[in-house]
Motif scaffolding. Sequence first.
Motif, short mmCIF file in Angstrom:
data_model
loop_
_atom_site.label_atom_id
_atom_site.label_comp_id
_atom_site.label_asym_id
_atom_site.label_seq_id
_atom_site.Cartn_x
_atom_site.Cartn_y
_atom_site.Cartn_z
N PRO A 220 31.02 -1.41 -27.62
CA PRO A 220 30.75 -2.81 -27.97
C PRO A 220 30.57 -3.72 -26.76
CG PRO A 220 33.03 -2.24 -28.45
CD PRO A 220 32.31 -0.97 -28.16
N LEU A 221 31.34 -3.50 -25.70
CA LEU A 221 31.24 -4.38 -24.53
C LEU A 221 29.91 -4.22 -23.81
CD1 LEU A 221 34.81 -4.18 -22.95
CD2 LEU A 221 33.79 -6.11 -24.15
N ASN A 222 29.34 -3.02 -23.81
CA ASN A 222 28.13 -2.77 -23.03
C ASN A 222 26.85 -2.83 -23.86
OD1 ASN A 222 28.83 -1.90 -20.05
ND2 ASN A 222 30.42 -1.02 -21.36
N PHE A 223 26.94 -2.59 -25.15
CA PHE A 223 25.72 -2.47 -25.95
C PHE A 223 25.53 -3.57 -26.99
CE2 PHE A 223 26.50 2.05 -24.76
CZ PHE A 223 25.34 2.23 -24.01
N ALA A 224 26.56 -4.25 -27.42
CA ALA A 224 26.43 -5.17 -28.55
C ALA A 224 25.58 -6.40 -28.23
CB ALA A 224 27.80 -5.60 -29.05
N GLY A 225 25.58 -6.85 -26.96
CA GLY A 225 24.86 -8.07 -26.61
C GLY A 225 25.69 -9.32 -26.81
N GLY B 71 32.65 -12.54 -29.00
CA GLY B 71 31.55 -12.65 -29.95
C GLY B 71 30.51 -13.69 -29.61
N SER B 72 30.67 -14.43 -28.52
CA SER B 72 29.71 -15.47 -28.16
C SER B 72 28.55 -14.90 -27.34
CB SER B 72 30.42 -16.58 -27.36
OG SER B 72 30.93 -16.07 -26.13
N LYS B 73 27.47 -15.68 -27.26
CA LYS B 73 26.28 -15.33 -26.49
C LYS B 73 26.00 -16.43 -25.47
CE LYS B 73 24.26 -13.06 -30.56
NZ LYS B 73 23.10 -13.01 -31.49
N SER C 43 23.20 -11.68 -25.09
CA SER C 43 23.41 -11.63 -23.64
C SER C 43 24.45 -10.56 -23.32
CB SER C 43 23.91 -12.99 -23.15
OG SER C 43 25.16 -13.31 -23.76
N HIS C 44 24.86 -10.50 -22.06
CA HIS C 44 25.94 -9.61 -21.62
C HIS C 44 25.70 -8.15 -21.97
CE1 HIS C 44 27.82 -13.51 -21.12
NE2 HIS C 44 28.72 -12.92 -20.33
N VAL D 96 18.29 -10.31 -24.35
CA VAL D 96 17.88 -10.09 -22.97
C VAL D 96 18.62 -8.83 -22.52
CG1 VAL D 96 17.87 -10.96 -20.61
CG2 VAL D 96 17.52 -12.54 -22.53
N LEU D 97 17.86 -7.79 -22.21
CA LEU D 97 18.44 -6.52 -21.79
C LEU D 97 18.47 -6.45 -20.26
CD1 LEU D 97 16.59 -4.33 -24.45
CD2 LEU D 97 18.91 -5.26 -24.59
N GLY D 98 18.49 -5.26 -19.71
CA GLY D 98 18.56 -5.08 -18.26
C GLY D 98 19.98 -4.86 -17.79
#
Length: 369
Positions: A109-114, A119-121, A132-133, A58-60
Amino acid sequence: MQVTAAVSRSAGADFQLEQLELEAPREKEVLVKIVGVGICHTDIAARDQALPTQLPAVLGHEGSGIVEKVGEGVTSVKPGDHVVLSYTSCDTCSPCGHNHRNYCNSFLPLNFAGLRADGSKAFNKDGESISSHFFGQSSFSSYALASENCVVKVRDDAPLELLGPLGCGIQTGAGTFMRGFACEPSSVVGISGGGAVGLSAVMGAVAQQCGTIIVVEPHESRRKLALELGATHVIDPMAGDMAEQIRAIAPSGLEYALDTTGKKVVIKGLIGAMAAAGTLGFLGVPGTPEDAVLDIDVITMLATGIKLKGICEGDADPAEFVPVMVDLYMEGKFPFDKLCQFYDFESINEAVEAQHRGECVKAILRLEA
């Protein structure tokens, strides 16, 4: 809780609206009911896998909404607050400690990895984990679970569904002139590219009371819009040598210039139009490997003292800068609404295509309030 989200499942494919399960907020997280979310080129780059976000996702990242619930330790907002969501950071590294959260050592990593930092979603569907995230928020969803440090409280009387793009694209352009350059009044400035970021830069230059504001843009409709927003001059780069056209307007050159195109030939033209000791910023993402590498004439740089500056998020701190932009808008001094066109959330793919075709500058998806 169950949410409706636009899910990216494979590179280049359309977004799919799906019902997902979203976790409750953890420590330092905020659950936000999304009322509006802008579509940014970065979202499409992640969907198309030009950026390393794990799919499905989920992006945005230009969300605005109302705080529904807060996790343990959240102190900056409370349920019912109107908020704009922006980028996230670790808040512990040296750049974060020196008020440069936009250059956080863990920004990518914080903004693009998801993923969360651990490491959780936060999303799942029938046991399948969904990334997520994205930018600490993932706001292509009816509800977003956001990191507290990307949540900015704004005034209640502003049109909340409009405000999401202030968290990234608008902030990036306007912030460059108002914070990154901190231009002096009467400065001579130039902007290449008349998209959402470039036109936001025009408004930032106007807010800084710059004297000459030159926009380089090939599309006539966007040149006209630049003039409406306060540009003093516009140039068609196809009409002749770019540097010569700029110097015909500003013989001594540009004191500040911003490239939003990421194209080497355009940046070269701006370098040729710079004033002595001028500052050239660039934030456009190159579209080709060739554009990603600049050829610098060292002798020219030594002789003129031109400074080159990479810029992320306008060098702005969202907690400080987003409320400033909202106030300016409410005072009629920052008409970013002229860039925006609303689409229903269900029409996300139509909105992406309309933005790609240039039919709108900034598409905003509107969700039910």
